[in-house]
Write a protein that holds these residues in place. Structure first.
Motif, PDB file in Angstrom:
ATOM      1  N   PHE A   5       0.823  -1.195   0.051  1.00  0.00           N
ATOM      2  CA  PHE A   5      -0.144   0.158  -0.075  1.00  0.00           C
ATOM      3  C   PHE A   5       0.885   1.365   0.015  1.00  0.00           C
ATOM      4  O   PHE A   5       1.712   1.396   0.880  1.00  0.00           O
ATOM      5  N   ILE A   6       0.848   1.994  -0.856  1.00  0.00           N
ATOM      6  CA  ILE A   6       1.305   3.525  -0.978  1.00  0.00           C
ATOM      7  C   ILE A   6       0.537   4.524  -0.455  1.00  0.00           C
ATOM      8  O   ILE A   6      -0.658   4.590  -0.977  1.00  0.00           O
ATOM      9  N   THR A   7       0.930   5.369   0.521  1.00  0.00           N
ATOM     10  CA  THR A   7       0.296   6.465   0.793  1.00  0.00           C
ATOM     11  C   THR A   7      -0.357   7.156  -0.085  1.00  0.00           C
ATOM     12  O   THR A   7       0.464   7.483  -1.221  1.00  0.00           O
ATOM     13  N   PRO A   8      -1.314   8.091  -0.158  1.00  0.00           N
ATOM     14  CA  PRO A   8      -1.926   8.907  -1.193  1.00  0.00           C
ATOM     15  C   PRO A   8      -1.079  10.097  -1.090  1.00  0.00           C
ATOM     16  O   PRO A   8      -0.541  10.597  -0.261  1.00  0.00           O
ATOM     17  N   PHE A   9      -0.689  10.525  -2.472  1.00  0.00           N
ATOM     18  CA  PHE A   9      -0.137  11.793  -2.632  1.00  0.00           C
ATOM     19  C   PHE A   9      -1.147  13.067  -2.449  1.00  0.00           C
ATOM     20  O   PHE A   9      -2.313  12.865  -2.857  1.00  0.00           O
ATOM     21  N   VAL A  10      -0.539  13.912  -1.909  1.00  0.00           N
ATOM     22  CA  VAL A  10      -1.368  15.107  -1.677  1.00  0.00           C
ATOM     23  C   VAL A  10      -0.833  16.374  -2.060  1.00  0.00           C
ATOM     24  O   VAL A  10       0.560  16.765  -1.805  1.00  0.00           O
ATOM     25  N   GLY A  11      -1.408  17.332  -2.154  1.00  0.00           N
ATOM     26  CA  GLY A  11      -1.241  18.789  -2.045  1.00  0.00           C
ATOM     27  C   GLY A  11       0.249  19.024  -3.283  1.00  0.00           C
ATOM     28  O   GLY A  11      -0.071  18.692  -4.463  1.00  0.00           O
ATOM     29  N   ASP A  12       1.265  19.541  -2.770  1.00  0.00           N
ATOM     30  CA  ASP A  12       2.258  19.812  -3.649  1.00  0.00           C
ATOM     31  C   ASP A  12       2.977  18.508  -4.263  1.00  0.00           C
ATOM     32  O   ASP A  12       3.936  18.364  -5.170  1.00  0.00           O
ATOM     33  N   GLN A  13       2.774  17.448  -3.622  1.00  0.00           N
ATOM     34  CA  GLN A  13       3.370  16.233  -4.163  1.00  0.00           C
ATOM     35  C   GLN A  13       3.016  15.969  -5.589  1.00  0.00           C
ATOM     36  O   GLN A  13       3.757  15.388  -6.486  1.00  0.00           O
TER      37      GLN A  13
END
Length: 70
Positions: free
Chosen positions: A22-30
């Motif tokens: 499981f890869i953590t969700p990408f958010v905002g500036d990512q």
């Protein structure tokens, strides 16, 4: 460059025994960084919702009009 690396450092790949990775969700500036460099965001890591920000003013009581004093 250091700010970019610091922003991307919070992404984690988590693997539990007997389960898939499981890869953590990408958010905002990512997301912006990946798009700018042409990196493909893994399936399921792009947020599925969009922001519900409105163009309305602030909530609550209106501020009193500014009065000039001499």
């Amino acid at each position: 460059m250091a700010a970019i690396l610091e922003e991307m450092q919070t992404i984690r790949c988590i693997k539990h025994d007997g389960h898939r990775k499981f890869i953590t969700p990408f958010v905002g500036d990512q997301i912006l960084i990946c798009d700018a460099f042409g990196f493909e965001i893994p399936e399921g890591c792009r947020p599925s919702h969009t922001s519900k920000k409105s163009n309305k003013g602030k909530r609550g009581r209106r501020s009193k009009p500014q009065v000039e004093t001499f």
